[in-house]
Scaffold this motif. Structure first.
Motif, PDB file in Angstrom:
ATOM      1  N   ASP A  76      -7.227  -4.093   4.231  1.00  0.00           N
ATOM      2  CA  ASP A  76      -7.634  -4.316   5.381  1.00  0.00           C
ATOM      3  C   ASP A  76      -6.811  -3.242   6.464  1.00  0.00           C
ATOM      4  OD1 ASP A  76      -6.896  -6.821   5.562  1.00  0.00           O
ATOM      5  OD2 ASP A  76      -5.139  -7.452   5.930  1.00  0.00           O
ATOM      6  N   ARG A  77      -6.394  -2.061   6.400  1.00  0.00           N
ATOM      7  CA  ARG A  77      -6.249  -0.800   7.256  1.00  0.00           C
ATOM      8  C   ARG A  77      -7.412  -0.098   6.972  1.00  0.00           C
ATOM      9  NH1 ARG A  77      -0.978   0.262   5.390  1.00  0.00           N
ATOM     10  NH2 ARG A  77      -1.498   1.895   4.213  1.00  0.00           N
ATOM     11  N   ALA A  78      -8.343   0.024   5.233  1.00  0.00           N
ATOM     12  CA  ALA A  78      -8.948   0.638   4.788  1.00  0.00           C
ATOM     13  C   ALA A  78     -10.255  -0.214   5.753  1.00  0.00           C
ATOM     14  CB  ALA A  78      -9.045   1.141   3.916  1.00  0.00           C
ATOM     15  N   VAL A  79     -10.807  -0.656   5.165  1.00  0.00           N
ATOM     16  CA  VAL A  79     -11.532  -1.535   5.768  1.00  0.00           C
ATOM     17  C   VAL A  79     -11.588  -1.571   7.611  1.00  0.00           C
ATOM     18  CG1 VAL A  79     -12.380  -4.322   6.926  1.00  0.00           C
ATOM     19  CG2 VAL A  79     -11.835  -3.788   3.913  1.00  0.00           C
ATOM     20  N   ARG A  80     -10.940  -1.809   8.726  1.00  0.00           N
ATOM     21  CA  ARG A  80     -10.983  -1.543   9.791  1.00  0.00           C
ATOM     22  C   ARG A  80     -10.622  -0.139   9.680  1.00  0.00           C
ATOM     23  NH1 ARG A  80      -5.888  -3.896   9.980  1.00  0.00           N
ATOM     24  NH2 ARG A  80      -4.128  -2.127  10.002  1.00  0.00           N
ATOM     25  N   HIS A  81     -10.815   1.085   9.213  1.00  0.00           N
ATOM     26  CA  HIS A  81     -11.490   2.647   9.508  1.00  0.00           C
ATOM     27  C   HIS A  81     -12.583   2.344   9.141  1.00  0.00           C
ATOM     28  CE1 HIS A  81     -10.650   6.879   9.230  1.00  0.00           C
ATOM     29  NE2 HIS A  81     -11.144   6.749   8.589  1.00  0.00           N
ATOM     30  N   VAL A  82     -13.612   2.277   8.084  1.00  0.00           N
ATOM     31  CA  VAL A  82     -14.918   2.178   8.342  1.00  0.00           C
ATOM     32  C   VAL A  82     -15.826   1.222   9.396  1.00  0.00           C
ATOM     33  CG1 VAL A  82     -16.417   1.398   6.217  1.00  0.00           C
ATOM     34  CG2 VAL A  82     -14.623   2.419   5.611  1.00  0.00           C
ATOM     35  N   GLU A  83     -14.917  -0.056   9.518  1.00  0.00           N
ATOM     36  CA  GLU A  83     -15.779  -0.585  10.797  1.00  0.00           C
ATOM     37  C   GLU A  83     -15.695   0.092  12.045  1.00  0.00           C
ATOM     38  OE1 GLU A  83     -14.445  -5.142   9.869  1.00  0.00           O
ATOM     39  OE2 GLU A  83     -13.268  -4.089  10.728  1.00  0.00           O
ATOM     40  N   ASP A  97      -3.183   7.680   4.763  1.00  0.00           N
ATOM     41  CA  ASP A  97      -3.031   6.708   4.989  1.00  0.00           C
ATOM     42  C   ASP A  97      -3.918   5.616   4.243  1.00  0.00           C
ATOM     43  OD1 ASP A  97      -2.048   7.495   7.719  1.00  0.00           O
ATOM     44  OD2 ASP A  97      -3.522   7.320   8.719  1.00  0.00           O
ATOM     45  N   PHE A  98      -4.549   6.503   3.368  1.00  0.00           N
ATOM     46  CA  PHE A  98      -5.015   5.253   2.282  1.00  0.00           C
ATOM     47  C   PHE A  98      -4.889   5.550   0.883  1.00  0.00           C
ATOM     48  CE2 PHE A  98      -7.676   6.664   6.248  1.00  0.00           C
ATOM     49  CZ  PHE A  98      -8.093   5.288   6.637  1.00  0.00           C
ATOM     50  N   VAL A  99      -3.576   5.479   0.674  1.00  0.00           N
ATOM     51  CA  VAL A  99      -2.871   5.940  -0.136  1.00  0.00           C
ATOM     52  C   VAL A  99      -1.572   5.424  -0.487  1.00  0.00           C
ATOM     53  CG1 VAL A  99      -1.584   7.120  -2.158  1.00  0.00           C
ATOM     54  CG2 VAL A  99      -4.252   8.142  -1.193  1.00  0.00           C
ATOM     55  N   ASP A 100      -0.908   3.794  -1.010  1.00  0.00           N
ATOM     56  CA  ASP A 100      -0.085   3.556  -0.833  1.00  0.00           C
ATOM     57  C   ASP A 100       1.486   3.562  -2.241  1.00  0.00           C
ATOM     58  OD1 ASP A 100       2.444   2.132  -0.880  1.00  0.00           O
ATOM     59  OD2 ASP A 100       1.932   0.412   0.176  1.00  0.00           O
ATOM     60  N   ALA A 147     -12.629  -1.099  -1.324  1.00  0.00           N
ATOM     61  CA  ALA A 147     -11.922  -1.759  -2.679  1.00  0.00           C
ATOM     62  C   ALA A 147     -10.522  -1.302  -2.656  1.00  0.00           C
ATOM     63  CB  ALA A 147     -12.601  -1.451  -3.516  1.00  0.00           C
ATOM     64  N   VAL A 148      -9.922  -1.815  -2.932  1.00  0.00           N
ATOM     65  CA  VAL A 148      -8.311  -1.629  -3.491  1.00  0.00           C
ATOM     66  C   VAL A 148      -7.867  -2.298  -4.977  1.00  0.00           C
ATOM     67  CG1 VAL A 148      -5.628  -1.068  -3.283  1.00  0.00           C
ATOM     68  CG2 VAL A 148      -7.702  -1.009  -1.288  1.00  0.00           C
ATOM     69  N   GLY A 149      -7.226  -1.970  -5.644  1.00  0.00           N
ATOM     70  CA  GLY A 149      -6.561  -2.096  -7.176  1.00  0.00           C
ATOM     71  C   GLY A 149      -5.413  -1.425  -7.819  1.00  0.00           C
TER      72      GLY A 149
END
Length: 292
Positions: free
Chosen positions: A49-56, A71-74, A158-160
């Motif tokens: 969700d966080r990554a998609v919002r950033h690209v949007e 922010d894009f690593v958990d 994507a996130v795997g």
């Protein structure tokens, strides 16, 4: 339904209930819900969700931040991005080595072109998930991995994650707790074993209970629709009469363990399983783990 037909259907990974049949698609949907509702699945969804919002908000150029912003690593999860034309854009993990490459024909350790499959699904549906085998730094081998993705313009974000796997120690510990629960209050315990949000279902670890007299399933944490069906008719894909062998072993010794093949609820695949079981008041109580 005749015994041969029931055995064949179970071999193919279908689940039987009272008077109806669950299709492979329905079973897969149910397991997907369970998988993505797990703690790991929720973490992956939040990161996506966080990554998609950033690209949007920032467009394709914003994907570069996946490779350099925390922010894009958990922990073991990371976001990555690939264009619809196959060019790999960014990654916060080991796949960063692919940046700049066209990955349409890139395959996993089993020869599956999973990036191509992901992109085709993204074009057709806008979002989805793919399963493949990927190098796992935790154990240095190719392991089943699930990636969820969404299309944002010409970019697939994507996130795997690797579906969790239980250990032999965890399986034996759960069996001990399950046996105690059955001894204390069998009716309550059987209900607890069926609860996906209860203490006896954890990732690919769950309890199953069989009446030793007639072979009926009294509980099955991964496939509740098996309850009431005749376990003596069940065979794995290799033809092994699983329940029959378990009951014979436990009737002689009071407990036992067995290797066989079974559908892993977290991967949806038929995998090798090792189960421990014991007799409790005429009932076989078992817990197993899926072998790597």
């Amino acid at each position: 339904m005749s015994a041969p037909i029931r055995v064949l259907a179970l071999t193919l990974g279908l689940a039987f209930g009272t008077g109806f049949l669950t299709t492979p698609a329905q079973a897969a949907d149910a397991e997907s819900i369970r998988l993505f509702d797990s703690e790991l699945g929720k973490r992956a969804t939040a990161l996506l969700d966080r990554a998609v919002r950033h690209v949007e908000q920032n467009g394709e150029k914003g994907t570069a931040d996946f490779s350099r912003q925390a922010d894009f690593v958990d922990r073991d999860l990371y976001a990555y991005a690939v264009r619809l034309d196959g060019r790999f854009l960014a990654s916060g993990g080991s796949s960063a080595a692919l940046i700049g490459d066209n990955v349409l024909d890139y395959t996993d350790v089993a020869g599956k072109a999973f990036f191509r499959e992901m992109i085709e699904l993204a074009k057709a549906k806008g979002s989805g998930q793919v399963e493949y085998r990927w190098f796992n730094p935790a154990d240095s081998r190719g392991e089943p991995k699930v990636t969820m993705f969404r299309k944002v313009g010409e970019v697939v974000v994507a996130v795997g994650f690797y579906p969790p796997r239980a250990t032999p120690v965890q399986a034996r510990a759960m069996l001990k707790d399950a046996a105690k629960a059955m001894t204390a209050d069998a009716k309550s315990a059987l209900a607890q074993f069926q609860r996906l949000d209860g203490p006896f279902v954890h990732d690919d670890l769950y309890v199953f209970v069989i009446d030793m007299a007639d072979g009926r399933f009294l509980a099955h944490g991964a496939t509740p629709t098996l309850v009431g069906s005749n376990g003596f008719e069940v065979r794995d894909p290799n033809g092994k009469p699983i329940v029959t062998e378990m009951v014979k072993l436990v009737a002689k010794k009071g407990d036992g363990e067995l290797d066989y093949s079974w559908q892993n609820p977290t991967t949806g695949r038929v995998e090798k399983k090792h189960s421990y079981f014991r007799a409790v008041d005429g009932k076989l109580v078992g817990v197993g783990y899926f072998q790597r």
